[in-house]
Structures are given as C-alpha cells and as structure tokens.
Design an enzyme around this catalytic site. Structure first.
Site, short mmCIF file in Angstrom:
data_model
loop_
_atom_site.label_atom_id
_atom_site.label_comp_id
_atom_site.label_asym_id
_atom_site.label_seq_id
_atom_site.Cartn_x
_atom_site.Cartn_y
_atom_site.Cartn_z
N ALA A 21 25.60 1.46 28.65
CA ALA A 21 26.93 2.03 28.41
C ALA A 21 27.24 1.84 26.93
CB ALA A 21 27.97 1.34 29.28
N LYS A 58 19.51 8.11 38.65
CA LYS A 58 20.33 8.10 37.43
C LYS A 58 21.59 8.95 37.63
CE LYS A 58 21.84 7.94 33.33
NZ LYS A 58 22.30 6.86 32.53
N CYS A 65 28.28 11.42 29.64
CA CYS A 65 27.44 11.46 30.84
C CYS A 65 28.13 11.82 32.14
CB CYS A 65 26.75 10.12 31.02
SG CYS A 65 25.45 9.88 29.82
N GLU A 114 17.99 5.73 31.25
CA GLU A 114 18.67 4.64 30.54
C GLU A 114 20.06 4.44 31.14
OE1 GLU A 114 17.45 2.41 28.38
OE2 GLU A 114 19.37 1.70 29.07
C1 UDX Z 1 21.64 10.88 25.66
C2 UDX Z 1 20.68 11.42 26.68
O1 UDX Z 1 19.51 11.72 26.07
C3 UDX Z 1 21.33 12.48 27.45
O2 UDX Z 1 20.48 13.05 28.38
C4 UDX Z 1 22.40 11.79 28.15
O3 UDX Z 1 22.95 12.56 29.14
C5 UDX Z 1 23.43 11.38 27.13
O4 UDX Z 1 22.82 10.49 26.29
P1 UDX Z 1 22.46 11.04 23.35
O5 UDX Z 1 21.48 10.08 22.79
O6 UDX Z 1 23.83 10.53 23.67
O7 UDX Z 1 21.87 11.68 24.65
O8 UDX Z 1 22.57 12.37 22.55
P2 UDX Z 1 22.78 12.54 21.01
O9 UDX Z 1 23.48 11.38 20.44
O10 UDX Z 1 23.33 13.91 20.85
O11 UDX Z 1 21.29 12.47 20.44
C6 UDX Z 1 20.30 13.38 20.67
C7 UDX Z 1 19.52 13.58 19.38
O12 UDX Z 1 18.39 14.41 19.65
C8 UDX Z 1 20.28 14.25 18.25
O13 UDX Z 1 20.29 13.42 17.13
C9 UDX Z 1 19.52 15.55 17.99
O14 UDX Z 1 19.49 15.92 16.63
C10 UDX Z 1 18.14 15.20 18.50
N1 UDX Z 1 17.31 16.35 18.84
C11 UDX Z 1 17.77 17.34 19.64
C12 UDX Z 1 16.01 16.42 18.34
O15 UDX Z 1 15.59 15.55 17.58
N2 UDX Z 1 15.21 17.46 18.70
C13 UDX Z 1 15.65 18.47 19.48
O16 UDX Z 1 14.90 19.41 19.76
C14 UDX Z 1 16.98 18.40 19.97
C1 UDX Z 2 28.14 5.46 31.45
C2 UDX Z 2 27.43 4.52 32.42
O1 UDX Z 2 28.23 3.34 32.60
C3 UDX Z 2 26.06 4.16 31.91
O2 UDX Z 2 25.37 3.37 32.87
C4 UDX Z 2 25.29 5.44 31.65
O3 UDX Z 2 24.01 5.14 31.12
C5 UDX Z 2 26.04 6.35 30.70
O4 UDX Z 2 27.35 6.61 31.22
P1 UDX Z 2 29.42 5.19 29.16
O5 UDX Z 2 29.79 6.61 29.33
O6 UDX Z 2 28.90 4.73 27.86
O7 UDX Z 2 28.35 4.75 30.25
O8 UDX Z 2 30.72 4.31 29.43
P2 UDX Z 2 31.41 3.60 30.67
O9 UDX Z 2 31.70 2.22 30.29
O10 UDX Z 2 30.69 3.81 31.94
O11 UDX Z 2 32.82 4.35 30.72
C6 UDX Z 2 32.93 5.72 31.03
C7 UDX Z 2 34.38 6.13 31.08
O12 UDX Z 2 35.04 5.52 32.18
C8 UDX Z 2 35.19 5.71 29.84
O13 UDX Z 2 36.06 6.76 29.49
C9 UDX Z 2 35.95 4.50 30.31
O14 UDX Z 2 37.15 4.29 29.61
C10 UDX Z 2 36.22 4.86 31.74
N1 UDX Z 2 36.46 3.69 32.61
C11 UDX Z 2 35.47 2.78 32.81
C12 UDX Z 2 37.69 3.53 33.24
O15 UDX Z 2 38.61 4.35 33.07
N2 UDX Z 2 37.88 2.46 34.05
C13 UDX Z 2 36.91 1.52 34.28
O16 UDX Z 2 37.16 0.58 35.05
C14 UDX Z 2 35.67 1.69 33.64
#
Ligand code: UDX
Ligand code: UDX
Length: 473
Positions: free
Chosen positions: A172, A224, A280, A169
């Site tokens: 952002a 990714k 991430c 995925e």
């Molecule tokens: C995502 C991606 O999955 C991760 O790999 C990426 O690097 C960051 O974004 P994210 O959705 O942000 O993760 O994580 P989080 O908001 O912590 O949600 C994960 C959920 O999975 C939690 O709600 C947790 O309770 C659940 N979980 C975890 C399960 O349901 N089963 C498990 O065994 C472990």
């Molecule tokens: C990122 C990737 O963009 C997305 O494709 C992936 O799936 C998950 O990780 P996210 O972490 O949600 O998404 O936010 P992003 O908008 O990429 O920003 C990451 C960080 O970089 C933030 O702290 C943001 O403030 C910073 N940033 C971004 C800058 O400092 N300058 C910029 O020009 C852009």
C-alpha cells in the site's frame, strides 16, 4: 538444475516498480537490479543527486536508494540492453481502465503490458523468467505467453526461452517499504516449478518460507483482484454505516470498534473517510465487474459494481452536505481544503476523493484554497482540469494553492479536511476560529479532530459518521 538469478530488469519505474526493486536490491546484494522506463524525466528523477527529488515519496525509500543506487540498483531508459542481459524480467507498467472501445470504463487497458511483452520478446536472449507484477485481469499471463512463445519457437537459433509467473504486489502506498520488507504473504503463481523456485529464492533472502505461497497462475491473478475488491468493499460498507450514524445519532468510530473486536471481522480497514481513492481499488473492482459480465455472471457483476457506486455516491454526499450546511450556497465563499492526496504519507492523487469533492464545490462557485504537504499545484491543476488562479484575481469557481495553510483560514467560511495528514490533527482551532468568517465550519471527513481541540473556538463541526457529536452554534 537450479536457475540462479544474477540480473533482474524491471520495466516500469512507477509506484510499484521503483520501491519493489529498491527493496530487492537492498536485500539481495548479489543481484544486479536494473529498473527501466520509457519516461526519461522519471528516470532522471530516480537518478537525482538530491534524494528529496525522487519521483515517489515513500517513508524509508530514499535511505534504501541511497544505499543501493550505483551498487546494484540502476535506473535507466536503456530497455534493449537491460532486457538482453536479464535472467528475470518484471513487468510493472501501468494498466489504466480503458477509456474507449470494448470494455471501456471497466476493463484494463493492456497496451503497455503487451508492448512490454513484445519488447521482451525482441530483446531477450537465453532463458528468461518473465514476472507479471502489474495488477492484471485474470488470464493476462496467457497474452504475455502467446507473445513470448511465438518468438521462442521462431528463433531457436538464439535459444530464447521463457517462463511466465504471476507475482502480484500487495504494497500500500505510504507504507510501501514496510509492506515490502515485512509482507503478510508473497504470492507466486505459475506452472514451472523451476521458475517459481527461482523467484522464491529471491524472496527467501528476507521473507520467511511459510509466507511464500505458490498457486496456479490464474488463482494468483484473481487473488490480487479479490484482495483489493474485499478491501474496497469494507470501506464502502463502513461508509454506508457512517451515513446511517449521521442520520440516527450513532458514532461510526464506536461502531467500528465494536465490530472490529470480533475476530472474524478484524479491526483493520474500518475507518470511515471521504471514500476510497488510489490507483487500484476502483480499477480492480471494475475489472472484476467486467470479468463477471464476460462470463455471464450478471448478479456477481452487479454486486461488485455497487461497491464503486456507493463510493461515488458517498463523495458527492459530502460535497452536498457542505453546501447545505453553508445555507445552501457556497458561491463566492472561501473554503480551505486540507489534503489532496488520496491518503496520508503519499504524494499520489490518483482517484483521490478530493478531486470529486473539490470539483463539486468549484461547480457550485466556491473559491478554494487547497493545501497538501506533498502534492504540488501542477498536479492539482491537472486533476481538477483547471489552472490555479492568481491570488489577486480569485473569483467564484477558482482555486489557489495555499502552500502555507494559514492563508487558507483567513476569512474562510469552512475548512474541509480530506486527507488524514498528521499535521492537520494538531491544528489549534481556537486560533483558526479567530481568522475565519462566522458562522465558521470545520468538515472533518477523516475524523482526526478530537472533541477537545474545538473547545474554546466558535466553530461548527461536522465529522464523518459523527451522529452524536455535531457541535452547532
Ligand atoms: C502499478 C501496477 O503496475 C498497476 O498494475 C497497478 O494496478 C497500480 O500500480 P504503478 O507503478 O502505480 O502501477 O504505475 P505508474 O506509477 O504509472 O508506473 C508505471 C511506469 O511504467 C511509468 O513510469 C511508465 O512510464 C512506465 N511504462 C509504461 C514503461 O516504462 N513502458 C511502457 O510501455 C509503459
Ligand atoms: C491498496 C491495497 O491496500 C494494496 O494492498 C494494493 O497493493 C494496492 O491498493 P493503496 O491504494 O496504496 O493500497 O492504499 P490503501 O491504504 O489500501 O487505501 C486505499 C484507500 O482507502 C485510500 O483512499 C484510503 O484513505 C482509504 N481507506 C483505507 C479508508 O477510507 N479507510 C480505511 O480504513 C482504510
């Protein structure tokens, strides 16, 4: 024969699983989408009557949830039945960096992914397509396959069979719904054409065919990590240039604009800030570092690790220059922090630069008044590892949650902007200046304040990468 998906189960109702499944349910009314999570509190929040109480804040999300929830979108903790009835299962659990053991501090901890694969192996029935949605180290699909295929061969009587796909995925946070509805590309990695086509047909409900890319499974996993590493690298690059701008009198915004007009470089992701945060970037680069080391590619690992090192250095550089500007000490001084989320339009604080910068200032003895429109005080306390102090007992090295930013300005020595929330760009600095102790400072780490807005105030301004425009009284 076409494998028609009628029922989807997503394990993990987090920042990725929740919004992604909401959009799939919205765009595919014929498919039943069940999002399951082990965390009951989170599931209850997804089911809350008041849509303001959803566990994740994303513009446009609550409208979709209100349209689909109870129609073909369901949130529950019932893993067993939902796995059993699903034709396709997305694994979207978190994969944090390991804190101990082999690869500690670098490799991702795959225990939740492994646990999910085992749950799928145990409860599934018939033919099931398993889709990796979590960002995973390259070759994780192999682990999932091994777990699934072991039951496949053992329980022929149940006619269990599996295909594993990688479908990372790229959304952002803050723009998740838009990114999901109009993705630059959808990446599907796999070996079975039938399974890849089944997932492709789901996306074709709203994504043009030419935006759906098919690759082998390892390329998909690596793409990714690489995308995130490249994006993070751009931020460290521009932040390193910001430091040069400040030293030489150049303006980082002007430099960004000048290089961004080069088609090959492009204008996006060139905003200098307080350093990248989010769940991430750091984690994925560290995965790449670990992978490179594992394969003996030392120089490659050093190259990517430098992106994270620069980011850490940059965060501490900001806290240091705040201290230096305030006559070398912030002990007992009141500093108003504007923004704690890792970027605007999200309530997520994971790896937010605000955490390191605030910790540094607290260590130096500052009294922080912290404001953020979406992050709550419990979250801040957790991130700082320090409970909020009652306003009447505030002492050096303590912090208070300033729900209303105005109380943060009263008698403050400095205001530090750490998140680019829109409302912070509209502050009337002339009025704020009257409330602050002099000489007062504004540190704008997001470069959202216009020159004009400081006119008529008596405030000193430091702006990220703003070499030529430091205003000093
Ligand atoms: C995502 C991606 O999955 C991760 O790999 C990426 O690097 C960051 O974004 P994210 O959705 O942000 O993760 O994580 P989080 O908001 O912590 O949600 C994960 C959920 O999975 C939690 O709600 C947790 O309770 C659940 N979980 C975890 C399960 O349901 N089963 C498990 O065994 C472990
Ligand atoms: C990122 C990737 O963009 C997305 O494709 C992936 O799936 C998950 O990780 P996210 O972490 O949600 O998404 O936010 P992003 O908008 O990429 O920003 C990451 C960080 O970089 C933030 O702290 C943001 O403030 C910073 N940033 C971004 C800058 O400092 N300058 C910029 O020009 C852009």
């Amino acid at each position: 024969m076409k494998f028609k998906i009628k029922s989807i189960c997503c394990i993990g109702a987090g920042y990725v699983g929740g919004p992604t499944m909401s959009v799939i349910a919205d765009r595919c009314p014929d498919i039943k989408v069940n999002v399951v999570d082990i965390n009951l509190e989170r599931i209850n929040a997804w089911n809350s009557k008041n849509l303001e109480d959803l566990p994740i804040y994303e513009p446009g999300l609550k409208e979709i949830v209100s349209r689909c929830r109870g129609r073909n979108l369901y949130f529950s903790t019932d893993l067993e039945n939902n796995i059993k009835n699903a034709d396709m299962i997305f694994i979207s659990v978190n994969t944090p960096t390991k804190t101990k053991g082999v690869g500690a501090g670098m490799a991702s901890d795959l225990k939740w992914v492994e646990a999910s694969a085992r749950q799928v192996a145990t409860y599934s029935s018939n033919h099931t397509i398993v889709v990796e949605k979590s960002t995973l180290p390259v070759r994780t699909a192999e682990v999932i396959k091994k777990i699934l295929f072991s039951v496949e061969s053992n329980s022929k009587a149940d006619r269990k069979s599996f295909e594993v796909l990688s479908n990372p995925e790229f959304l952002a946070e803050g723009t998740a719904i838009n990114d999901l509805e109009k993705p630059d590309r959808v990446l599907i990695g796999g070996e079975s054409k039938e399974a890849m086509d089944a997932l492709t047909r789901i996306y074709l409900n709203w994504v043009p065919k030419n935006k759906i890319l098919h690759t082998n499974i390892w390329s998909s996993e690596l793409a990714k990590l690489t995308a995130n590493a490249f994006l993070a690298q751009r931020i460290s690059s521009i932040n390193s240039i910001a430091a040069i701008c400040e030293a030489t009198g150049a303006e980082v915004k002007e430099v960004s604009r000048a290089i961004g007009t080069d088609n090959r470089i492009g204008s996006k992701f060139l905003n200098s800030g307080p350093g990248f945060g989010g769940s991430c970037f750091k984690k994925d680069i560290l995965n790449l570092v670990y992978l490179s080391k594992y394969f003996g590619l030392e120089e490659v690992s050093v190259f990517w690790e430098s992106v994270v090192k620069l980011n850490n250095w940059h965060q501490h550089r900001i806290s240091k220059l705040i201290v230096t500007s305030l006559f070398g000490t912030v002990t007992g001084k009141k500093i108003c922090i504007l923004g704690f989320a890792f970027k605007a339009d999200t309530n997520d604080t994971r790896e937010s630069s605000a955490i390191n910068i605030c910790k540094d200032l607290l260590d130096e003895g500052a009294i922080l008044f912290i404001n953020d429109p979406k992050v709550n005080s419990d979250q801040i306390a957790k991130d700082l590892g320090l409970l909020e102090t009652d306003i009447l007992n505030l002492d050096e090295g303590n912090w208070y949650f300033a729900e209303n930013m105005d109380i943060g300005f009263d008698n403050a020595d400095a205001v530090v902007i750490l998140t680019e929330w829109d409302e912070y760009s509209k502050i009337n600095w002339k009025e704020v200046s009257k409330k602050m102790r002099k000489p007062g400072w504004v540190f704008d780490s997001r470069s959202i304040i216009s020159d004009k807005s400081l006119n008529g105030s008596e405030l000193n301004l430091w702006r990220i990468g703003g070499g030529s425009k430091i205003k000093n009284y």
